[in-house]
Design a protein around this motif. Structure first.
Motif, mmCIF file in Angstrom:
data_model
loop_
_atom_site.group_PDB
_atom_site.id
_atom_site.type_symbol
_atom_site.label_atom_id
_atom_site.label_comp_id
_atom_site.label_asym_id
_atom_site.label_seq_id
_atom_site.Cartn_x
_atom_site.Cartn_y
_atom_site.Cartn_z
ATOM 1 N N ILE A 22 2.453 7.719 -4.096
ATOM 2 C CA ILE A 22 3.900 7.342 -3.891
ATOM 3 C C ILE A 22 4.672 6.715 -4.941
ATOM 4 N N ARG A 23 5.594 6.755 -5.115
ATOM 5 C CA ARG A 23 6.414 6.243 -6.269
ATOM 6 C C ARG A 23 7.770 5.793 -5.411
ATOM 7 N N ILE A 24 8.255 4.508 -5.908
ATOM 8 C CA ILE A 24 9.357 4.217 -5.154
ATOM 9 C C ILE A 24 10.404 3.562 -6.340
ATOM 10 N N HIS A 25 11.653 4.118 -6.446
ATOM 11 C CA HIS A 25 12.378 3.910 -7.624
ATOM 12 C C HIS A 25 13.961 4.370 -7.036
ATOM 13 N N ASP A 26 14.721 3.647 -7.692
ATOM 14 C CA ASP A 26 15.990 3.736 -7.531
ATOM 15 C C ASP A 26 16.549 4.017 -6.105
ATOM 16 N N ASN A 28 14.806 5.283 -3.842
ATOM 17 C CA ASN A 28 13.997 6.620 -3.237
ATOM 18 C C ASN A 28 12.592 6.438 -2.883
ATOM 19 N N ILE A 29 12.108 7.042 -2.169
ATOM 20 C CA ILE A 29 10.503 6.854 -1.848
ATOM 21 C C ILE A 29 10.041 8.497 -2.419
ATOM 22 N N ASP A 30 9.428 8.799 -3.484
ATOM 23 C CA ASP A 30 8.707 10.065 -3.867
ATOM 24 C C ASP A 30 7.390 10.258 -3.568
ATOM 25 N N SER A 31 6.947 11.593 -3.352
ATOM 26 C CA SER A 31 5.810 11.913 -3.342
ATOM 27 C C SER A 31 5.587 12.465 -4.698
#
Length: 87
Positions: A22-26, A28-31
């Motif tokens: 998981i990446r949390i940025h801007d 957004n939560i992205d896989s």
């Protein structure tokens, strides 16, 4: 923890937080790989604000909709029903 080097499983910098898949940025939560599954201990996930979905929404199980319902937003939209409709 002391002076241990940053974990390969958790990375935080000024622009994002990354942990596992998981990446949390801007905002957004992205896989990074694979799907994202959200599970609550209570068995219910509550989205408290307007929720917008880009793409396809697939639902398994029953659907309960309260309030007004609009289906489609263009005269060219097609609505298909496979099952029967009861009122």
């Amino acid at each position: 923890m002391g002076n241990q080097p940053p974990s390969k499983y958790f990375r935080k910098d000024l622009d994002n937080i990354t942990t596992g898949n998981i990446r949390i940025h801007d905002n957004n939560i992205d896989s990074l790989t694979g799907d994202i599954n959200v599970t609550a201990a209570s068995g219910a996930i509550n989205l408290q604000n307007n929720t917008f979905i880009t793409g396809t929404l697939n639902v398994t199980g029953d659907v309960n909709i309260g309030g007004n319902t609009t289906i489609g937003d263009q005269t060219s939209d097609t609505i298909n029903f496979v099952g029967s409709i009861d009122s």
